[in-house]
Scaffold this motif. Structure first.
Motif, PDB file in Angstrom:
ATOM      1  N   UNK A 163      52.428  94.075 -49.716  1.00  0.00           N
ATOM      2  CA  UNK A 163      52.910  95.459 -50.332  1.00  0.00           C
ATOM      3  C   UNK A 163      54.768  95.455 -50.282  1.00  0.00           C
ATOM      4  N   UNK A 164      54.687  97.349 -51.799  1.00  0.00           N
ATOM      5  CA  UNK A 164      55.937  97.096 -52.179  1.00  0.00           C
ATOM      6  C   UNK A 164      57.003  97.269 -51.165  1.00  0.00           C
ATOM      7  N   UNK A 165      58.538  96.771 -51.606  1.00  0.00           N
ATOM      8  CA  UNK A 165      59.577  97.292 -50.581  1.00  0.00           C
ATOM      9  C   UNK A 165      59.493  98.725 -50.524  1.00  0.00           C
ATOM     10  N   UNK A 166      59.623 100.157 -51.103  1.00  0.00           N
ATOM     11  CA  UNK A 166      59.452 101.684 -51.241  1.00  0.00           C
ATOM     12  C   UNK A 166      58.487 101.370 -50.318  1.00  0.00           C
ATOM     13  N   UNK A 167      57.650 101.210 -50.008  1.00  0.00           N
ATOM     14  CA  UNK A 167      56.300 101.420 -49.093  1.00  0.00           C
ATOM     15  C   UNK A 167      57.326 101.665 -47.350  1.00  0.00           C
ATOM     16  N   UNK A 168      57.023  99.972 -47.517  1.00  0.00           N
ATOM     17  CA  UNK A 168      57.315  99.889 -46.599  1.00  0.00           C
ATOM     18  C   UNK A 168      58.470 100.597 -46.129  1.00  0.00           C
ATOM     19  N   UNK A 169      59.722 100.734 -46.773  1.00  0.00           N
ATOM     20  CA  UNK A 169      60.431 102.104 -46.124  1.00  0.00           C
ATOM     21  C   UNK A 169      59.973 103.085 -45.974  1.00  0.00           C
ATOM     22  N   UNK A 353      82.695 116.468 -47.070  1.00  0.00           N
ATOM     23  CA  UNK A 353      83.417 117.557 -46.703  1.00  0.00           C
ATOM     24  C   UNK A 353      81.803 117.776 -45.642  1.00  0.00           C
ATOM     25  N   UNK A 354      81.008 118.220 -46.106  1.00  0.00           N
ATOM     26  CA  UNK A 354      79.749 118.737 -44.769  1.00  0.00           C
ATOM     27  C   UNK A 354      79.408 117.849 -43.633  1.00  0.00           C
ATOM     28  N   UNK A 355      79.782 116.138 -43.831  1.00  0.00           N
ATOM     29  CA  UNK A 355      80.171 115.414 -42.322  1.00  0.00           C
ATOM     30  C   UNK A 355      81.423 116.241 -41.646  1.00  0.00           C
ATOM     31  N   UNK A 356      82.787 116.172 -42.793  1.00  0.00           N
ATOM     32  CA  UNK A 356      83.772 116.399 -41.659  1.00  0.00           C
ATOM     33  C   UNK A 356      83.590 118.156 -40.964  1.00  0.00           C
ATOM     34  N   UNK A 357      82.906 118.602 -41.736  1.00  0.00           N
ATOM     35  CA  UNK A 357      82.699 119.604 -40.575  1.00  0.00           C
ATOM     36  C   UNK A 357      81.954 120.120 -39.069  1.00  0.00           C
ATOM     37  N   UNK A 358      80.695 119.067 -39.534  1.00  0.00           N
ATOM     38  CA  UNK A 358      80.345 118.571 -38.490  1.00  0.00           C
ATOM     39  C   UNK A 358      80.310 116.739 -37.281  1.00  0.00           C
ATOM     40  N   UNK A 359      81.844 116.882 -37.574  1.00  0.00           N
ATOM     41  CA  UNK A 359      82.236 115.540 -36.881  1.00  0.00           C
ATOM     42  C   UNK A 359      82.623 116.405 -35.285  1.00  0.00           C
ATOM     43  N   UNK A 360      82.178 114.517 -34.770  1.00  0.00           N
ATOM     44  CA  UNK A 360      81.514 115.048 -33.293  1.00  0.00           C
ATOM     45  C   UNK A 360      79.658 114.847 -32.799  1.00  0.00           C
ATOM     46  N   UNK A 361      79.036 115.528 -33.757  1.00  0.00           N
ATOM     47  CA  UNK A 361      77.889 116.339 -34.134  1.00  0.00           C
ATOM     48  C   UNK A 361      76.914 114.871 -34.595  1.00  0.00           C
ATOM     49  N   UNK A 362      77.854 114.753 -35.636  1.00  0.00           N
ATOM     50  CA  UNK A 362      76.546 113.104 -36.502  1.00  0.00           C
ATOM     51  C   UNK A 362      75.742 112.160 -35.346  1.00  0.00           C
ATOM     52  N   UNK A 363      74.748 112.096 -35.930  1.00  0.00           N
ATOM     53  CA  UNK A 363      74.103 110.982 -34.759  1.00  0.00           C
ATOM     54  C   UNK A 363      72.857 110.239 -36.379  1.00  0.00           C
ATOM     55  N   UNK A 364      72.496 109.228 -35.214  1.00  0.00           N
ATOM     56  CA  UNK A 364      71.463 109.015 -36.532  1.00  0.00           C
ATOM     57  C   UNK A 364      69.981 108.969 -35.636  1.00  0.00           C
ATOM     58  N   UNK A 365      69.309 109.289 -37.103  1.00  0.00           N
ATOM     59  CA  UNK A 365      68.233 109.905 -37.074  1.00  0.00           C
ATOM     60  C   UNK A 365      67.283 108.866 -36.807  1.00  0.00           C
ATOM     61  N   UNK A 366      66.256 109.207 -35.707  1.00  0.00           N
ATOM     62  CA  UNK A 366      64.744 108.197 -35.641  1.00  0.00           C
ATOM     63  C   UNK A 366      64.231 107.644 -37.054  1.00  0.00           C
ATOM     64  N   UNK A 367      63.946 108.722 -37.303  1.00  0.00           N
ATOM     65  CA  UNK A 367      63.907 107.700 -39.420  1.00  0.00           C
ATOM     66  C   UNK A 367      64.673 106.753 -39.405  1.00  0.00           C
ATOM     67  N   UNK A 368      65.876 106.747 -39.725  1.00  0.00           N
ATOM     68  CA  UNK A 368      67.239 105.811 -39.925  1.00  0.00           C
ATOM     69  C   UNK A 368      66.285 104.590 -38.471  1.00  0.00           C
ATOM     70  N   UNK A 369      66.405 104.849 -37.802  1.00  0.00           N
ATOM     71  CA  UNK A 369      65.693 103.633 -37.102  1.00  0.00           C
ATOM     72  C   UNK A 369      64.672 102.632 -37.417  1.00  0.00           C
ATOM     73  N   UNK A 370      63.460 104.233 -37.152  1.00  0.00           N
ATOM     74  CA  UNK A 370      62.435 103.378 -38.045  1.00  0.00           C
ATOM     75  C   UNK A 370      62.284 102.549 -39.333  1.00  0.00           C
ATOM     76  N   UNK A 371      62.898 102.929 -39.824  1.00  0.00           N
ATOM     77  CA  UNK A 371      63.872 102.035 -40.920  1.00  0.00           C
ATOM     78  C   UNK A 371      64.286 100.733 -40.890  1.00  0.00           C
TER      79      UNK A 371
END
Length: 445
Positions: A163-169, A353-371
């Motif tokens: 199975x191609x790698x992009x499909x798995x991701x 700049x967006x990350x700096x504006x949300x400092x203290x709230x950024x979390x890993x997402x469930x899709x990233x956990x699956x990947x």
């Protein structure tokens, strides 16, 4: 311990640091991040522990080499856009030059018994390193049976069904997206994975409570200008390559590879192998392994192996004629590096700049956990692939275990894995010892 923050570094002081880091950044992403933490957080105190980890969390969510992206982020935070560009460029430039030189030696003198002996020892060590990477990432990422099953399915899909790698991701990300809604307890992650600060190093220049500098505030004009410049660079570079179909193919291919490097270089190597070896024929399977070995022994991110692929591909295709092979190789390495790392600059400079504006709230997402779970299976498949070529070097796809076992290679792989797993030895040291074993065997035989 100082009770006041340090003076702000000048642009030249920061430039000297990033250049030095580019020459000593061995040890893969974990080692490179540790080097930056020790220098920037603990010794120089340019940035606090909390700000460092906040930036790192964002970089870990993105495709691409997280250590290099972290350097871009910190350089940008200290000295605006040009600071990020300089930091990210100097992080990979020494590696490009060193790897290009070593690849030229490999291609020009690879048949010399001494060089062959060295690589005979390094190849099985690479197998051990990849197996160890699968074990290390799996131990941290596969925290429950759902994620373990996703890793197993990823391995089966690659190993058994091609199975191609992009499909798995994509599939893993969708499973994580749905799973995060219906069974969030299985797709939760801890913190950034690097631990909280255990010691106070004194106040930092950019501390936890320091307001973001003026250039770190989100502006639509900056974002649109940045994206416009990035696309202009990409299309301009592709236009320059119109007369060189091999280099043009490399530009398109390595752009795609850059957008698929979730989970680090080990995860995208099967995709690079598939394109470089099977689709375009730039190099052979054994050469790909040799390139990984060179990538492990040079500073910079492991994904710099793309420079080896580009160098060998342009040399093999003799794009500038038989009398300019070295120039062709350097052009191929440069093209591969440019198109692989350009997206990293865009992701950081546009998103920071967006990350700096949300400092203290950024979390890993469930899709990233699956990947991330699927990536463990991808890395294990890579280990099996490399191990097959090293331990059964004369086997074929029709007869996968024919031709006899290479006992020396199997023994070196086992020794290397034990050194990494049981005794926690440095990767470069393990590679050096294994190379010496291969050289000794060559001289005695």
């Amino acid at each position: 311990m100082s009770t006041s923050p340090p003076a702000a570094p000048t642009f030249v002081q920061a430039l000297r640091y990033w250049l030095r880091l580019g020459f000593i950044s061995f040890g893969g992403p974990a080692g490179q991040i540790a080097l930056m933490h020790a220098e920037l957080v603990e010794r120089r105190r340019w940035i606090s522990e909390g700000r460092f980890l906040h930036a790192l969390n964002y970089c870990m969510v993105l495709p691409g080499p997280e250590a290099q992206q972290l350097a871009i982020y910190l350089g940008w935070l200290l000295h605006r856009t040009w600071g990020g560009i300089v930091a990210g460029t100097l992080f990979v430039l020494p590696s490009l030059l060193i790897l290009a030189g070593l690849t030229w030696v490999y291609l020009a003198f690879g048949d010399v018994p001494v060089v062959k002996g060295l690589f005979d020892g390094i190849k099985p060590a690479v197998v051990a390193i990849v197996v160890f990477a699968a074990w290390r990432i799996g131990a941290r990422a596969l925290k429950n049976r759902v994620l373990q099953a996703m890793a197993a399915l990823s391995f089966i899909a690659l190993f058994g069904f091609d199975v191609p790698f992009p499909a798995i991701v994509l599939a893993a990300g969708l499973i994580g997206l749905v799973g995060g809604q219906v069974a969030p307890q299985h797709f939760q992650t801890g913190g950034g994975g690097h631990g909280a600060a255990k010691a106070c190093h004194g106040p930092a220049l950019i501390d936890d409570d320091t307001l973001p500098p003026s250039h770190a505030r989100f502006r639509w004009t900056y974002l649109l200008a940045l994206v416009g410049v990035a696309f202009g660079l990409w299309f301009g570079a592709m236009a320059l390559l119109l007369g060189q179909p091999v280099l043009r193919d490399m530009g398109g291919f390595f752009t795609k590879a850059a957008l698929l490097t979730f989970g680090g270089a080990y995860a995208v190597l099967p995709y690079v192998y598939q394109g470089g070896v099977e689709t375009f024929g730039w190099l052979s399977g054994p050469q790909m392994m040799d390139g990984l070995a060179l990538g492990e022994t040079t500073p910079g991110p492991l994904i710099m192996v793309v420079a080896f692929v580009g160098f060998v591909g342009a040399w093999t295709k003799a794009i500038f004629g038989p009398d300019a092979l070295a120039l062709a190789g350097l052009a191929g390495a440069t093209v591969a590096t440019f198109f692989t790392f350009l997206p990293s600059f865009v992701f950081i400079l546009a998103g920071a700049p967006l990350v700096e504006s949300t400092r203290g709230k950024l979390q890993f997402t469930a899709p990233l956990t699956g990947i991330t779970a699927a990536v463990v299976g991808v890395i294990l498949n890579l280990a099996v692939f490399f191990g097959w070529h090293v331990v059964w070097p004369r086997a074929t796809a029709a007869a996968p275990f024919s031709g006899g076992v290479e006992v020396f290679s199997a023994a070196v792989a086992v020794v290397a894995f034990v050194a990494l797993w049981r005794y926690q030895q440095d990767i470069v040291k393990v590679l050096a010892v294994c190379a010496g074993m291969g050289l000794l065997r060559s001289l005695m035989g």
